[in-house]
Design a protein around this motif. Sequence first.
Motif, PDB file in Angstrom:
ATOM      1  N   ARG A  41       0.806  -1.217   0.000  1.00 22.65           N
ATOM      2  CA  ARG A  41       0.000   0.000   0.000  1.00 22.65           C
ATOM      3  C   ARG A  41       0.844   1.275   0.000  1.00 22.65           C
ATOM      4  O   ARG A  41       0.304   2.378  -0.118  1.00 22.65           O
TER       5      ARG A  41
ATOM      6  N   TYR B 103      -2.129 -12.385  -3.731  1.00 25.40           N
ATOM      7  CA  TYR B 103      -2.343 -11.592  -2.519  1.00 25.40           C
ATOM      8  C   TYR B 103      -1.648 -12.267  -1.348  1.00 25.40           C
ATOM      9  O   TYR B 103      -2.060 -13.343  -0.888  1.00 25.40           O
TER      10      TYR B 103
ATOM     11  N   PRO C 267      -4.147  -4.198  -8.103  1.00 22.14           N
ATOM     12  CA  PRO C 267      -4.213  -5.410  -7.280  1.00 22.14           C
ATOM     13  C   PRO C 267      -3.093  -6.379  -7.648  1.00 22.14           C
ATOM     14  O   PRO C 267      -2.697  -6.470  -8.819  1.00 22.14           O
TER      15      PRO C 267
ATOM     16  N   ARG D 197      -2.351  -4.710  -2.661  1.00 23.56           N
ATOM     17  CA  ARG D 197      -2.714  -3.659  -3.621  1.00 23.56           C
ATOM     18  C   ARG D 197      -1.866  -2.410  -3.401  1.00 23.56           C
ATOM     19  O   ARG D 197      -1.483  -2.094  -2.275  1.00 23.56           O
TER      20      ARG D 197
END
Length: 472
Positions: free
Chosen positions: A377, A447, A443, A402
């Motif tokens: 971030r 993740y 994105p 992201r």
Amino acid sequence: MTVIRTAAAGLTLLLVAACTAPTPPRSQASTAASTACARPQGAPGAETPTTIDVIEQAYFCILGNYYSGATLDARALLSTGFTALTQELNRDGRDVPEATMPALTGDRKADWAAFEAVYRKTTDQVPDLRDKLAVVTLEAMVAALGDNHARWAHDVKRPPDYYDGDGYGLGLQANVNGPQVEGNPGVALAPLFVTTVPGGAAQAAGLRPGDVIESVNGSAPFIDGQATPAIAALYPQYPEAHPVRLRLLRQSTGRRWSVTLKPGLYQQDLATLQVVQSKLLDDDIAYVRLRGFAPDSADRALRAISRLRTGRTLTGIVLDLRGNGGGSPTEAIRLVSAFGHGKITAYQCTADNRCEAMRTDDTVELLGLPLMVLTDRSCASACEHFSSAVKDLRLGRLIGTRTAGVISGPAQAYLLGNNTLLSFPTRHHLGPDREVIDRIGVPPDHYVPLTPEDAATGRDPALAKALTLLHK
């Protein structure tokens, strides 16, 4: 200390008036001179006081040059600026009857004339506050754009005892970025925890990576999973830099305790200040950490990869962009060009969707190696330009979390009559697929967030995932 350090040309507008008398009307010639704004050429002269003439210049500069200036409702700038003026009067206990917002019609010139007339009547009643009122009014007008690349750079007078240094010696989880949290709390993810303790007050208080921050100055950093303004206290900006009281939890032992951290200078690890760091991983993978897209950073990163490649066969590259706050779009393009040629890396567009393509620099030699990019971030601006190009053009994979969503467009600086700089985008940034990235971010393909347990034990799950993918 200047808020933004940028070179600009010298241009001085000298206004002489008795501080207790109303400001006299200006001639048409002086009005025209004050409303013109130009791109800086060279170093600025000494800053002079901010006046209503400077505010007028900034107002018309925005309307004439900001990327959506032609369609912008100028009444929002004026009403926000007047709100800040009245709030400052209230803070000083000096409210005056004349401080009433005039009716606005949508005619930009007529609305400015009405605003200026009331502004002058108001500030003439409090001549000792005139400078401060001008500053807060212009700051609010720029903030009204809601643009993360719009700034007004001017000298801020700090009191003699004001702290301005390295901070608390506290690194926080990668999913938190102070300026973003203040303007868009939804970007932060619970829990708030310590990732590094480089020194200073945090080290002296015995904080460790993985310690969870349960409250900041008595307020919870998250309520029902939503970030609160309390987090912003950990990223102080003038005049908010004060000692901060934290309530902490060390999950490994269950210990809860409170500490007060006072901001101050501390010795920093010189390695963490380097823009480019590199090393070899698993004997055949080049790891490069790039902390910003500073001038020549792309070539430095490529030279580092070349050195690691000497005498061995590399099987891939891990480019770590976590914490990269951006910088030069040219450097972002140059670096991405080492992984693909003949590509469009982004578009710069006007409000009416007339777009200019930004293309790879095909003079950069292709590396011909698999690429993994670590993001978080705090990857913002030019970092997002690079990341979106890698993702959209399938030049590599993004791993982590992201990106920041702080990429409205490259800022262009304009010199105002008091030798301060007003900067904002003249074009809006879109990704290679013409997608909006600003406020949204890019994105990751995989993740992989960091947890307090990871920080406490020194694990780096995003890096581990990158190495796993390269070894497949």
